[in-house]
Design an enzyme around this catalytic site. Sequence first.
Site, short mmCIF file in Angstrom:
data_model
loop_
_atom_site.label_atom_id
_atom_site.label_comp_id
_atom_site.label_asym_id
_atom_site.label_seq_id
_atom_site.Cartn_x
_atom_site.Cartn_y
_atom_site.Cartn_z
CG ASP A 1 -9.98 -3.77 -0.18
OD1 ASP A 1 -10.54 -3.12 -0.90
OD2 ASP A 1 -8.99 -3.86 1.47
CG ASP B 1 2.57 2.62 -7.48
OD1 ASP B 1 1.40 3.34 -7.14
OD2 ASP B 1 2.78 2.00 -9.05
CG ASP C 1 -1.61 1.10 1.14
OD1 ASP C 1 -3.08 0.69 1.11
OD2 ASP C 1 -1.78 2.17 0.80
#
Lengths: 822, 343
Positions: free
Chosen positions: A137, A116, A84
């Site tokens: 997600d 990233d 993340d």
Amino acid sequence: MTIVLDERADSSIAVYIDGDLQFDSRDEGLYHELLALPALALATARRSARGKPKLRALICGGGDGLAARELLKSAVISHVDLVDYDAQIIALARDDWAAINGHALSDARLHVHVEDAFQFVDRAARLHRAYDLIICDFTVPRDSAGARLHTIEWYGQLRAILADTGVLAVNAASPSQTPLAYWSIYNSLRAAELHPRPYRFVLPSFTNAGYGDDWGFFIGAARHLRPREFSELRFAEPRQFLHSADQLRRCFCFPSAIAKLRDSAPPTSMGSLWLLQALFNPTWEDASAVDWSALDWSHDPAELPATDSAAPVLPYAVRATLQQAEPTVSETEVFEQVIEVMPALRADQTRSMIREFIDNPARFLNTLDLRAIVDALLRRAAELPQRLVGELRLLRANLRRTWSNPHSLLQRGLRIVSIIAIVVILSNIIHPDAAYGKGSVDGGTTSGAYQSGSFARTSSPYDVVAPPPSTVSGPGFAPSRYGRGVVVDEVGSYYPTRRYRYYRSYYGGSSYRSYSRPARPDDPNEGEALYRLTPETDLLANGEIVIALTDQSYLLLADQVTSVVDINTGLPIIFLQRDPALIWRTHQELNRQRTGLRDSVKGKQDWIDWISWMGFAPWRDDDERELANMQNTVDVVNKAIASLGSVPAQQPPVAEPPLSGSYQLFTGVWVTGDGSMAIIQRADAQPAYLDRNGWWLDPGRTAPISDPYPDDLRKLVLVPFLTKLVNEYDAVKKSIESDLASARQDMTSLQKDLAEYTQIQKTYGPSDTVEYGSSEISVSQALQLTNADIGRTDQLISVLQQRVDQLPKQHEAAQKLLAVLR
Amino acid sequence: MQLSVQQLDDLRPDAGLGWRWEQLVQAAPASGLMQSLHWAAFKRTRGLRVLHLGLFAADELIGGALLYAPATAQPASLLIAPEGPVLPWEQPEIARAGLRLLRSAALERASKYAAVGMRIEPLLPTPRPPLLRDWGRAPVDLLARETLLLDLTQSEAELLAAMRPKCRYNIRLAERHGVHVRSSTAEHDIPLFYALLDEAGERDDFYVEPIDHFSDLLRMLAPHGLARLLIAEYAGAALGALLLTTYGQRAVYLYGGTATSERNKMAGYALQWAAITSAKAAGCASYDFYGYDASGNPQHQYANFSRFKRGFGGTPRTFIGAHDFYWPDRLADAVVRAVHALR
């Protein structure tokens, strides 16, 4: 990235990232169980079949640790990489949200990478890493950086690192609210050969946040997931929401109308804005049907649309409409169609907001120096199609002859004008603040004078013109709102309620004839309005129809008479003759809204049935109460319709003035043309002529009425009503007159400039340079522009003067009557 | 006077030229917070690009503009200066020359922002000055063109005395009911504020920016004392909230909303009075109700809340509104690109 935490009194929290709800601790379990556990179960089953029980997983996004919590429930998970880019979210997940994510970030199997995801996956692909399970997600994209995480390239990279037996789950969008966006992601997964299957469920917090009546994911794999693989899945424990494989299979059911749309949603490549525009422009399809199942086939038979790959100069919807315009359709209609489809171009806009923003397209042309733009375009004629060059020449000739009227320009049927207008409109829409602007201009002109959108009311305030019924979208029927000091309207918006006092025995029958104020019952009934039929008309819980007249009085419609009632005492002030036209209009409106409400009830019932069938329904009680409230409102509307008594079958003619030249103030009450008297059409059909001193049976005021003079009617109804009316008219007049003064002031200044420019041209010749506004131009040009300004200002002055002249004459009569009655 | 324009990059509001810019903006009656470097910083966090142009007379900074543009712009965008440009409007010849220079400087840089035109919205009272004759009236105003200003140089007693009796009564009634107003700069109060604003937006039919707009605003401006929330509470429940900005001599009631329920507690009145006294304590000379129709026209877009605001007294003010200047060649270029996209 902006993170907003909403910590509630019940210790639950909601987390917003860049304005979008990330999760609500009250129902995030449902989302994360459904995102992670089916993929985990499938991947486990596939690996076990090969005798390799341990799984390596990758979570892209999901820095809150909640998807990780689900994976870490399983002992077969040996390693999880979580990538993340937001260190702040990771820090919150590690500390503040540790109790919610089950301390997932402290689990030794979890490896957090703050970077990233694209770079991480790219590196993993180059290093030939493989994962048995990948969970994407990410929040729903709001910009091109987010949209690239749903491109074919991205999914191609994921496929490269997904093990042969591996499974992938992807958070997507609402299939019913943004079906094209949902299927675009689906088709990108298909194009990357990840063989996705769509599934969906309902997340209360997302529904409440306006993200749709359903929410959708995808599950895919490099090797097709067979329908039978979904039959006997064993999900990791513990679970709160996902009970069985059967229940999961229901999530794969969709309305076929939504499923069909996958044919028209292209997969996207890097640089495409197709997905973003589809996300920003919801269409709100009905979510409840389940007549299509994504587990009914082995390979999706739908054709894969061509890939969309480049950022468009014009939004897709606009380009498509312009390109598809039939030659037989007039240019004005094409332009109107374009305006109709003009999409929202930003995450925080809505299409309805954009439509309101461009309610008057001509105003966007008003601001331009069209002559200069046409000249600039003609300088580039070689780059334009012949037809448009011809149009430009025609336009140039027209602009020479007269000053441009943007409205008529748009109606001249020139494609080039449409395109100029569209480009200018888009340059406005694209600015983030534009649609939230605190003011808008109605017919503003380059002359510096302004019109205020002035209006004059010429018809009865009870005329009702409303759009066709639609299903409820506001929260007004929710149990936390309904009937709790608020009044709700047909779309679920709620407003402060008004309280009404009344005596039941005085109306609804013939008792008004024997009404006597001194003999009134002890305490009046008191009712709150429950439903707002129109801004002035409320329905009480018992179905009474009341129309607000003044702060002190209201009209009560009943089957035989219309009563004017004192709002404080509940006592009737006077009984008026029933106006069949008003009864008919009210009946029409009640009927129309009843149809809409019934549709809403059906829609809500279908939705509850669907979520009940799905089996995830811990929140159903609230929905059922909302449904009951909607049904109750339908009952109230039914009672209101019944309370009207007999209704004319055909629209009755508008009531004739009882005396020639008089004007209607409200139903049953008129003002004579000279403003000397009010005329009251009493329940017994006898008109009464009333002034400050008495009331009579005849306009000559020779036959006094024997009943006592209705001073309450004068004091509580007529004087306040007329005062309001007169003030409103005065305001409208004042506003137009102020615009007129401003326009005249401008004209004086323009005339002065004209004289100066004329003198300069005479003395120094036409090419001498002068100042025009903030520009320096030749005096001949300045003269031309000033003459055009004078033309515009002159026309504005005439329009404004016309508006003043057209103010209804009843204003004067009302003013006189007010003076008489005060 | 020799005028010139320079692009000003990365100025700090508390030092050097940045400090001078802030002084200039604060002293300019036709400008305000939206031309300050603090607002520019806030807008950058919202993804906008900012072009800062300074107008110099010899070496002295005498004006300029902070122009805002969207991050991506297809097929075209505008460079927008809300509450700007900063110019000596009272000296028309300097203002005219300055505006011309600023426009040329913006045009030179326009391609970087895909801009086809420039929009300005100085807070100049009507009528429009002749030097804007070559600017077209914009199709939309970002700011409230018609507003109500309260003179805060009066004492509290004078302010109360100038109010309508019912308004004064309602302020006291709210107090008697036990409505308490607290001031906050805490981001955790944003959801509460937003819920009330959203409720008002739903009720009064206006659009409300997303929640992160407000948290960014508070986060960027509150530490400098330029923004705060005021929250009216009764029996533990929030009945109204307001976002107040103060900059230089001017306080603005920028956003606010009250609950639909418990209207009889008059929380809206308590809230406004708290905002007025708070702005006064912050040294502001005027309080801007930000949106007001003086005429009383019931169809005016401000009609609903103007009735409420009217009670507080004050002076109605009408500004000239936003004005646009399109560069013909740049707009033509965007049109040609659009035509090609249709082929």
